[in-house]
Scaffold this motif. Structure first.
Motif, PDB file in Angstrom:
ATOM      1  N   UNK A 201       0.848  -1.192   0.000  1.00  0.00           N
ATOM      2  CA  UNK A 201       0.000   0.000   0.000  1.00  0.00           C
ATOM      3  C   UNK A 201       0.880   1.237   0.000  1.00  0.00           C
ATOM      4  N   UNK A 202       0.579   2.131  -0.938  1.00  0.00           N
ATOM      5  CA  UNK A 202       1.302   3.407  -0.988  1.00  0.00           C
ATOM      6  C   UNK A 202       0.542   4.421  -0.162  1.00  0.00           C
ATOM      7  N   UNK A 203       1.220   4.967   0.869  1.00  0.00           N
ATOM      8  CA  UNK A 203       0.598   5.922   1.769  1.00  0.00           C
ATOM      9  C   UNK A 203       1.309   7.259   1.672  1.00  0.00           C
ATOM     10  N   UNK A 204       0.730   8.273   2.311  1.00  0.00           N
ATOM     11  CA  UNK A 204       1.328   9.616   2.252  1.00  0.00           C
ATOM     12  C   UNK A 204       2.724   9.646   2.854  1.00  0.00           C
ATOM     13  N   UNK A 205       2.968   8.809   3.852  1.00  0.00           N
ATOM     14  CA  UNK A 205       4.282   8.800   4.499  1.00  0.00           C
ATOM     15  C   UNK A 205       5.272   7.812   3.912  1.00  0.00           C
ATOM     16  N   UNK A 206       4.866   7.102   2.861  1.00  0.00           N
ATOM     17  CA  UNK A 206       5.773   6.133   2.262  1.00  0.00           C
ATOM     18  C   UNK A 206       5.044   4.881   1.818  1.00  0.00           C
ATOM     19  N   UNK A 207       5.714   3.731   1.946  1.00  0.00           N
ATOM     20  CA  UNK A 207       5.175   2.468   1.467  1.00  0.00           C
ATOM     21  C   UNK A 207       5.033   1.504   2.635  1.00  0.00           C
ATOM     22  N   UNK A 208       3.906   0.773   2.644  1.00  0.00           N
ATOM     23  CA  UNK A 208       3.716  -0.284   3.632  1.00  0.00           C
ATOM     24  C   UNK A 208       3.591  -1.596   2.884  1.00  0.00           C
ATOM     25  N   UNK A 209       4.468  -2.536   3.204  1.00  0.00           N
ATOM     26  CA  UNK A 209       4.472  -3.830   2.513  1.00  0.00           C
ATOM     27  C   UNK A 209       4.470  -4.951   3.544  1.00  0.00           C
ATOM     28  N   UNK A 210       3.761  -6.004   3.232  1.00  0.00           N
ATOM     29  CA  UNK A 210       3.771  -7.186   4.097  1.00  0.00           C
ATOM     30  C   UNK A 210       3.775  -8.427   3.217  1.00  0.00           C
TER      31      UNK A 210
END
Length: 468
Positions: free
Chosen positions: A57-66
């Motif tokens: 998921x691309x978020x305003x603060x960067x990238x979240x990956x799992x």
């Protein structure tokens, strides 16, 4: 942005090796159940140990990956594979908007039926979502099962390239899982994890030997040395045959400068934890050849520590590597260093690497003493020239400039050259000796290098510019 720019952008989100392997997975079509929409990517990637669910998921603060793979690192090759696949075949991804549209059209009854099916497939995920916790909890493989997977690790039939690729990934994933057990375990479980690490080491050594990987194996062995050096101790020891294999590889294999330094640093860390006897007790182990020269054996009146690492007369690379490693293990001032020095004084091919090592460490006086003790090793005109050259450099480093000038003048008399002239001149001018030695310098030039003599004489007369 253009496709090439997007690929460069995505590649910077991952370590280079993970992005490369991820691209290979994408090109082989190992991605399924892919979905994309509004900065969200989801999919299943088939890896070596199973099928892994990836969420990005691309978020305003960067990238979240799992990712559900054993690495427990979001930015793994499986996440890279999903993004790479999206670049290659975006049409293979189901649109999230289409999923939302279909959900919006469901009746309450149909929605409940769908949720029941989701519960059957992903009950734990649904439970966490209902509890307001979207983050997946990590699931560790039981230690007993993990050790069984390690013992059963082996190459498969079929394409050699594919078999090797699958083996490498399984090995890497199992190593990550074993390291996690070493970090978090205690007592008996930690020792079991150590057993798994040693098994993975033996598997990798056999893998390297079976496929004749050569210098490619350096990365694998460095990867293993890190946990071996970090967790040795408290009843967890590296068996001497395994140490012997690492030492043999380090001594005999051509390595890049960075790899050689990392090997030496990790071997020294291992020795610092396990004791220098981790190497010196390898009695009878010869990393060079059966027809070896006399060995270096540091010993102490207060310890049974001894080394029997022999040196092959035909190969200089192992000698240089061993001298440098031994210098780190038995530094100047130790009794072991005295034994190393005596051994090196038997052959100039051993002494010169030791002098290089001492100079790098700033031990100029120790190096000068050793060089002077080994005068007899430098026979013949070439040997004498080299001896004076090295000794003059050490005199300079120690501020003994008159002694350096004397030796450099002797060398210039034997082999006059343009660079040697200006070096000699600068040193002589610095200590006020140029007017004294200048006539002799020009007599040598006139007799042995007449062309250079005329050039320098003209320069002295002001007809040519001086050195830059």
């Amino acid at each position: 942005m253009p496709s090439g720019s997007r690929e460069r952008f995505f590649s910077q989100l991952f370590p280079a090796g993970e992005w490369r392997r991820g691209r290979e997975y994408a090109r082989e079509g190992l991605i399924s159940e892919a979905c994309y929409g509004q900065g969200v990517w989801q999919g299943t990637v088939t890896g070596a140990l199973g099928r892994y669910r990836v969420r990005i998921k691309r978020e305003s603060g960067g990238w979240r990956m799992s990712c559900s793979c054993p690495s427990r690192e979001g930015r793994c090759r499986h996440a890279a594979a999903l993004l790479s696949y999206w670049l290659w075949e975006p049409e293979a991804f189901t649109s999230m908007a289409e999923v939302h549209r279909q959900l919006a059209g469901l009746s309450r009854r149909d929605a409940m039926a769908l949720l029941q099916k989701v519960a059957e497939e992903e009950g734990e995920l649904l439970r966490r979502l209902l509890a307001g916790r979207g983050k997946e909890e990590e699931k560790q493989v039981p230690l007993g099962k993990l050790l069984r997977l390690v013992r059963e690790l082996g190459l498969e039939t079929g394409s050699p390239w594919r078999s090797r690729q699958v083996w490498e990934e399984r090995w890497a994933n199992l190593l990550l899982a074993v390291e996690e057990e070493l970090r978090t375990g205690a007592g008996g479980s930690k020792k079991k994890a150590w057993e798994g690490l040693l098994l993975l080491t033996e598997k990798m050594l056999g893998f390297i030997a079976g496929l004749s990987l050569g210098t490619v194996a350096a990365g694998y062995l460095l990867r293993l040395l890190e946990p071996l050096a970090a967790y040795t101790g408290e009843g967890m020891e590296v068996p001497p045959p395994v140490l012997g294999e690492f030492l043999r590889f380090y001594l005999r294999t051509p390595l890049a400068a960075g790899e050689e330094e990392r090997f030496r640093a990790l071997l020294c860390r291992l020795a610092a934890v396990a004791g220098r006897e981790a190497f010196s007790s390898l009695a009878g182990f010869s990393p060079f050849s059966p027809s070896a020269a006399p060995s270096f054996t540091p010993s102490s009146a207060h310890s049974s520590t001894r080394a029997d690492v022999a040196c092959c007369e035909e190969e200089q690379l192992p000698v240089v590597r061993w001298v440098r490693l031994a210098g780190e293990l038995w530094p100047p001032g130790s009794e072991g260093f005295l034994a190393l020095a005596v051994w090196c004084l038997e052959d100039s091919r051993r002494l010169l690497p030791l002098l290089d090592f001492l100079e790098e460490k700033g031990e100029y006086r120790e190096a000068k003493t050793l060089l002077q003790a080994g005068t007899d090793l430098f026979a013949g005109a070439g040997g004498r020239y080299l001896y004076r050259l090295r000794l003059a450099a050490l005199h300079r480093a120690l501020g003994e400039e008159k002694e350096a000038l004397y030796l450099e003048n002797l060398n210039f008399t034997e082999r006059p050259g343009r660079e040697e002239y200006f070096s000699l001149q600068r040193l002589a001018l610095k200590i006020g000796e140029w007017s004294r030695i200048k006539p002799g310098v020009f007599r040598v030039l006139a007799g042995k290098a007449p062309v250079l003599y005329r050039e320098l004489a003209a320069m002295e007369a002001g007809n040519f510019p001086g050195p830059p």
